[in-house]
Write a protein that holds these residues in place. Structure first.
Motif, mmCIF file in Angstrom:
data_model
loop_
_atom_site.group_PDB
_atom_site.id
_atom_site.type_symbol
_atom_site.label_atom_id
_atom_site.label_comp_id
_atom_site.label_asym_id
_atom_site.label_seq_id
_atom_site.Cartn_x
_atom_site.Cartn_y
_atom_site.Cartn_z
ATOM 1 N N THR A 214 0.838 -1.199 0.000
ATOM 2 C CA THR A 214 0.000 0.000 0.000
ATOM 3 C C THR A 214 0.870 1.245 0.000
ATOM 4 O O THR A 214 2.081 1.188 0.250
ATOM 5 C CB THR A 214 -0.904 0.039 1.246
ATOM 6 N N ARG A 215 0.205 2.384 -0.241
ATOM 7 C CA ARG A 215 0.921 3.654 -0.204
ATOM 8 C C ARG A 215 1.316 4.062 1.210
ATOM 9 O O ARG A 215 2.091 4.991 1.389
ATOM 10 C CB ARG A 215 0.041 4.756 -0.811
ATOM 11 N N GLN A 216 0.780 3.382 2.211
ATOM 12 C CA GLN A 216 1.130 3.691 3.604
ATOM 13 C C GLN A 216 2.347 2.889 4.060
ATOM 14 O O GLN A 216 2.630 2.784 5.250
ATOM 15 C CB GLN A 216 -0.052 3.382 4.530
ATOM 16 N N GLY A 217 3.093 2.371 3.135
ATOM 17 C CA GLY A 217 4.210 1.486 3.468
ATOM 18 C C GLY A 217 5.374 2.149 4.148
ATOM 19 O O GLY A 217 6.270 1.461 4.648
ATOM 20 N N LEU A 218 5.444 3.487 4.166
ATOM 21 C CA LEU A 218 6.573 4.184 4.788
ATOM 22 C C LEU A 218 6.248 4.692 6.188
ATOM 23 O O LEU A 218 7.047 5.438 6.775
ATOM 24 C CB LEU A 218 7.016 5.368 3.914
ATOM 25 N N VAL A 219 5.107 4.311 6.730
ATOM 26 C CA VAL A 219 4.714 4.793 8.052
ATOM 27 C C VAL A 219 5.709 4.323 9.107
ATOM 28 O O VAL A 219 6.110 5.077 9.997
ATOM 29 C CB VAL A 219 3.286 4.334 8.397
ATOM 30 N N GLU A 220 6.141 3.079 9.011
ATOM 31 C CA GLU A 220 7.157 2.569 9.931
ATOM 32 C C GLU A 220 8.535 2.965 9.417
ATOM 33 O O GLU A 220 8.778 2.976 8.197
ATOM 34 C CB GLU A 220 7.049 1.052 10.048
ATOM 35 N N PRO A 221 9.476 3.266 10.306
ATOM 36 C CA PRO A 221 10.765 3.814 9.862
ATOM 37 C C PRO A 221 11.640 2.846 9.076
ATOM 38 O O PRO A 221 12.272 3.232 8.100
ATOM 39 C CB PRO A 221 11.436 4.252 11.171
ATOM 40 N N ASN A 222 11.727 1.601 9.473
ATOM 41 C CA ASN A 222 12.632 0.656 8.810
ATOM 42 C C ASN A 222 11.914 -0.109 7.710
ATOM 43 O O ASN A 222 11.767 -1.327 7.742
ATOM 44 C CB ASN A 222 13.220 -0.317 9.837
ATOM 45 N N THR A 223 11.449 0.637 6.704
ATOM 46 C CA THR A 223 10.720 0.050 5.587
ATOM 47 C C THR A 223 11.258 0.632 4.284
ATOM 48 O O THR A 223 12.050 1.568 4.279
ATOM 49 C CB THR A 223 9.211 0.333 5.704
ATOM 50 N N ILE A 224 10.771 0.083 3.183
ATOM 51 C CA ILE A 224 11.191 0.581 1.871
ATOM 52 C C ILE A 224 10.153 0.192 0.837
ATOM 53 O O ILE A 224 9.516 -0.873 0.937
ATOM 54 C CB ILE A 224 12.583 0.021 1.478
ATOM 55 N N GLU A 272 14.230 4.439 -8.123
ATOM 56 C CA GLU A 272 14.035 2.988 -8.104
ATOM 57 C C GLU A 272 13.669 2.460 -6.720
ATOM 58 O O GLU A 272 13.345 1.288 -6.574
ATOM 59 C CB GLU A 272 15.305 2.301 -8.614
ATOM 60 N N PHE A 273 13.762 3.319 -5.731
ATOM 61 C CA PHE A 273 13.238 2.957 -4.408
ATOM 62 C C PHE A 273 12.914 4.239 -3.655
ATOM 63 O O PHE A 273 13.450 5.313 -3.940
ATOM 64 C CB PHE A 273 14.228 2.097 -3.612
ATOM 65 N N ILE A 274 11.999 4.132 -2.707
ATOM 66 C CA ILE A 274 11.652 5.240 -1.814
ATOM 67 C C ILE A 274 11.746 4.710 -0.385
ATOM 68 O O ILE A 274 11.117 3.711 -0.047
ATOM 69 C CB ILE A 274 10.231 5.768 -2.089
ATOM 70 N N ALA A 275 12.551 5.403 0.422
ATOM 71 C CA ALA A 275 12.758 4.985 1.812
ATOM 72 C C ALA A 275 12.287 6.093 2.754
ATOM 73 O O ALA A 275 12.176 7.257 2.353
ATOM 74 C CB ALA A 275 14.233 4.664 2.046
ATOM 75 N N PRO A 276 12.012 5.756 4.004
ATOM 76 C CA PRO A 276 11.490 6.753 4.955
ATOM 77 C C PRO A 276 12.482 7.882 5.223
ATOM 78 O O PRO A 276 13.692 7.649 5.359
ATOM 79 C CB PRO A 276 11.234 5.939 6.230
ATOM 80 N N TRP A 277 11.955 9.081 5.340
ATOM 81 C CA TRP A 277 12.768 10.253 5.638
ATOM 82 C C TRP A 277 13.468 10.109 6.998
ATOM 83 O O TRP A 277 14.597 10.580 7.181
ATOM 84 C CB TRP A 277 11.886 11.495 5.618
#
Length: 869
Positions: A214-224, A272-277
């Protein structure tokens, strides 16, 4: 008595009679006429006419429109079928002229379609994002010594400030890094992928098209979140959700989503990837302040909020928070730059948007129109030139009762048939040439086969081209007098050829202008390429310094030098071709009080100067023999002039908390940013900790392939995990010219096609002229004229037209070329030989085109030429 102007518009009345039921006609017409005169008395004639048209369209309703079957007229159907038959027979009867017409129009249409697809791709930039018209980057203007500079870089503190104090204007506020390469690792597989660190609401704002997760995949910090291609590279066809990967040996993250790859015409293409700020922020130094503009901030404005309103509201958001030491003296002013404009309108002067790539959209759009116009001119010329051949046909048709309107319809039908055939050929040509065009244009354009708007536009394209190409022949040929034609007294005369001559001059004026423009683009590129760059890019390449390579640099350097393939190696903060870090707040003797200083700064290691082979013009280079060099500066000549030093060696510069530095050397100005702009003031200083780019210089007598293998073996000794990646500096420098080279190649491609179309028409006209004067040529040969005499006779008229075209094209091209060159501070001169070359080239092409037909006609046996028909 009413004047003619006070009657209802006749065209509207005809249209009303055409669709309105007969039983309603008298009543409706009376009502509309009464209303028309009433409007004249109460308002004005113009308003009465507008209202009349409105009322006519108002009756386009089922109850008022006559039965559709009444629109069908068998006589009309048979008539147009007959027109098509005649047109088809004419095409088959005159195969040579038909080939010239169809191929010329097809090439013109091909150019127009290619440019249309390119323009569509440019104008649809960022439309992948559903809310692109409400998304914007936060930009800022800063004033340096009276010059306003605009940038996207923002401070870390900006996003929280906007959310807290200006939140009512925005639906989303997102802090983001810039795109950069990172190593992603899964077990033993390590790949360098370009990614971006963004806050958790970014996927929703950008409306990512999720394939899984889902688009909410970056809510947790250690995700990608991974792009589809990246997920495929690591996991093939298996499900990557909840799989664990590493980012650059720093973070262990869990895959929570896979999104569709961004299209090429998106500002996030290549991400090619999006990681949490939060991951990115955790590695930032604590001392970052409002003055450190390292990041970017994006927003999506709230519903029912105007972009201009939100932009005006945040103008002073930074100015209220920043201190004097953090840059308040630069008067930072924020504004929003919409995503819908960020690609085509990216150039700013004195804080105001002045265009950007939109100029190329206009440029190629105009070229497409002109090239298509050239193709239509060919059709007009050949059709009117052959008027004598069809004069008797026109005369007979008129004699047996054909109206001029019917003849006009016939010629338009024929031109539509040729335009339709040309369109089919053009689509085939576009399909064949599109891969090569994409390579030159650096695009991923495809024919919109399944898009109904494309085919609707294609139909309109055929109709427009057919009308444009057939208008002059239809109006001219249909005006011929039947009596004169049938009596044999019809002669075209000199004035009849005048329109053709004007069209030929127009064709070649446009073609010569395109050639001149292309030559000037390449001259400008070559002029800048020949500009001294101040260092040696030959055999120089860069490698990222990671892990042990960076931490044990001196040992790594010694091992590299022992291979015998490396001349020198040094570290730097960034590649020398992309130095962009700026700093301010320095003080020196003689500095004007209140001066807003700004320097481009570069952290390097000791042997950097030897590695890039810069030129010391005063003082000395950094040396390991001098411990004090850790507090030394090497500056460029532009910095010497900027600070006003006569003898800079030994001068000291106070950099606040960083300490007091001494200038030990001056280097020749180096081009590290745009080669089209003046070199900015620069400072080099020693800093091993924040220099993570390896600059390696190969020896001149070694094989590059073998040298890279030896260097990789040493690299793997210190860093066995990460891949060995390198970029040659000469290739990176060449990328600075990519846009201009691409424009030049595309302009040259279109110029060649324009010349081809013009020559095709010229060939057809020369053929026709030679055919008309066959008997004259035979008589002249009998009387002793040589082939050279006849060639001169038939060629001089065409050469005269091309000379006139050159005289018109040269000043026009000069004006536009001069205007284009004003965009560059470092630019070439407009040399006379460019215009002379284009003119001589046009004359030579004309001679070659015309000579074939003239020599062919001149060598025909006069006995055959004079034989009675």
């Amino acid at each position: 008595m009413k004047s003619l102007n006070q009657y209802p518009p006749q065209l509207a009345q005809r249209f009303l009679h055409w669709f309105l039921r007969d039983e309603l006609a008298e009543e409706v017409e009376g009502d509309l006429e009464e209303k028309f005169y009433q409007n004249i008395e109460e308002h004005s004639l113009a308003r009465a006419r507008r209202n009349y048209w409105y009322q006519v369209f108002h009756y386009l309703r089922p109850f008022a429109v006559r039965n559709l079957s009444t629109f069908y007229n068998p006589t009309h159907y048979a008539m147009y079928r007959n027109y098509f038959k005649i047109g088809w027979r004419n095409i088959l009867k005159h195969k040579g002229y038909s080939f010239i017409n169809i191929s010329g129009l097809a090439v013109g249409m091909m150019v127009a379609i290619l440019i249309g697809l390119w323009v569509h791709n440019e104008l649809s930039f960022n439309k992948y994002h559903e809310n692109y018209d409400r998304i914007a980057w936060v930009m800022q203007n800063q004033t340096f010594e009276g010059e306003i500079k605009t940038g996207r870089n923002q401070a870390l503190q900006l996003a929280p400030e906007l959310r807290e104090n200006y939140g009512t204007y925005f639906e989303y506020v997102v802090m983001s890094s810039f795109q950069q390469g990172r190593i992603l690792r899964k077990d033993d597989k390590a790949l360098t992928k370009t990614g971006i660190f963004m806050e958790a609401t970014a996927p929703e704002m950008l409306t990512l098209r999720m394939l899984s997760g889902t688009r909410q995949g970056l809510v947790e910090p250690n995700t990608i979140l991974l792009s589809e291609s990246t997920a495929q590279a690591f996991f093939d066809d298996s499900d990557p959700i909840d799989e664990i990967i590493q980012i650059a040996d720093w973070f262990t993250v869990k895959v929570t989503g896979v999104y569709e790859d961004f299209p090429q015409n998106s500002s996030f293409a290549g991400a090619e990837f999006i990681a949490p700020w939060e991951l990115y922020e955790s590695g930032l130094p604590e001392w970052l302040s409002w003055g450190n503009n390292w990041f970017q901030t994006m927003v999506q404005i709230a519903e029912h909020t105007e972009m201009s309103q939100a932009s005006a509201a945040i103008t002073d958001a930074k100015k209220k928070r920043v201190t004097e030491d953090e840059g308040a003296r630069f008067n930072p002013e924020l504004f929003l730059h919409p995503m819908s404009r960020v690609y085509l309108h990216s150039d700013f002067e004195q804080g105001v948007s002045v265009g950007g790539r939109i100029q190329y959209v206009w440029l190629f759009g105009i070229i497409g129109v002109f090239v298509l116009l050239l193709a239509c001119i060919n059709f007009m010329n050949l059709s009117t030139a052959r008027s004598e051949k069809r004069a008797k046909e026109i005369g007979v048709r008129k004699a047996i009762g054909s109206l001029r309107s019917q003849l006009i319809h016939q010629f338009f039908t024929e031109s539509m048939l040729i335009a339709a055939l040309s369109f089919v050929v053009a689509i085939l040509l576009v399909w064949l040439i599109l891969p090569a065009f994409n390579e030159v244009a650096d695009k991923e354009i495809s024919i919109l086969w399944s898009n109904p708007w494309f085919w609707l536009a294609g139909l309109g394209f055929v109709l427009l081209t057919g009308i444009l190409a057939g208008s002059y022949p239809a109006l001219y040929l249909s005006s011929l007098k039947a009596v004169r034609v049938l009596k044999g007294t019809f002669r075209t005369g000199r004035m009849a050829a005048l329109p053709r001559k004007v069209l030929v001059v127009t064709q070649f004026a446009v073609s010569v202008s395109l050639i001149i423009g292309t030559l000037i683009v390449f001259q400008q590129i070559q002029f800048v390429k020949n500009r001294p760059i101040g260092y040696d890019i030959d055999r120089l390449f860069t490698v990222p310094a990671r892990g042990e390579v960076n931490q044990r640099f001196n040992a790594f350097r010694n091992d590299l030098l022992q291979t015998g393939v490396v001349e020198e190696v040094a570290k730097s903060e960034s590649p020398i071709t992309r130095m962009g870090t700026t700093n301010s707040g320095l003080d020196w003797r003689g500095k004007v009080p209140g001066m807003q200083d700004e320097f481009v700064t570069m952290r390097i290691s000791h042997e950097f100067g030897e590695t890039v082979d810069w030129n010391i013009v005063e003082g000395r280079d950094f040396s390991r023999d001098f411990a004090t060099d850790s507090m030394g500066f090497v500056i460029n000549e532009a910095a010497v002039e900027y600070m006003g030093f006569d003898d800079p060696i030994g001068e000291q510069m106070d950099w606040g908390e960083n300490g007091i530095y001494t200038i030990i050397g001056v280097v020749e100005d180096m081009i590290t940013q745009s080669p089209y702009a003046p070199v900015r003031q620069m400072i080099f200083f020693i800093d091993y900790d924040r220099s993570d780019i390896l600059n390696i210089k190969l020896k001149p007598d070694v094989s590059t392939q073998q040298a890279l293998a030896d260097i990789e073996s040493v690299y793997k000794k210190f860093d066995p995990v990460n891949p060995f990646e390198y970029n040659f500096t000469d290739e990176q420098y060449a990328q600075k010219f990519s846009t201009e080279i691409r424009v030049g190649k595309l302009s040259g491609f279109f110029a060649i096609l324009a010349i081809f179309i013009s020559c095709l028409g010229l060939f057809g006209l020369a053929s026709f002229v030679a055919e008309r004067r066959t008997k004259e040529i035979g008589i002249r040969k009998v009387l002793g004229a040589s082939v050279a005499n006849l060639w001169q006779l038939l060629s001089k008229d065409f050469l005269g037209l091309i000379l006139i075209a050159c005289l018109l094209a040269i000043p026009l091209a000069y004006y536009f070329a001069r205007d284009w060159l004003q965009n560059y501070e470092y630019r070439t001169d407009l040399n006379w030989w460019v215009f002379a070359t284009a003119a001589l080239g046009a004359l030579l092409v004309t001679l070659l085109t015309v000579s074939y037909q003239t020599i062919k006609a001149s060598t025909v046996n006069p006995v055959k030429s004079l034989r009675s028909e």
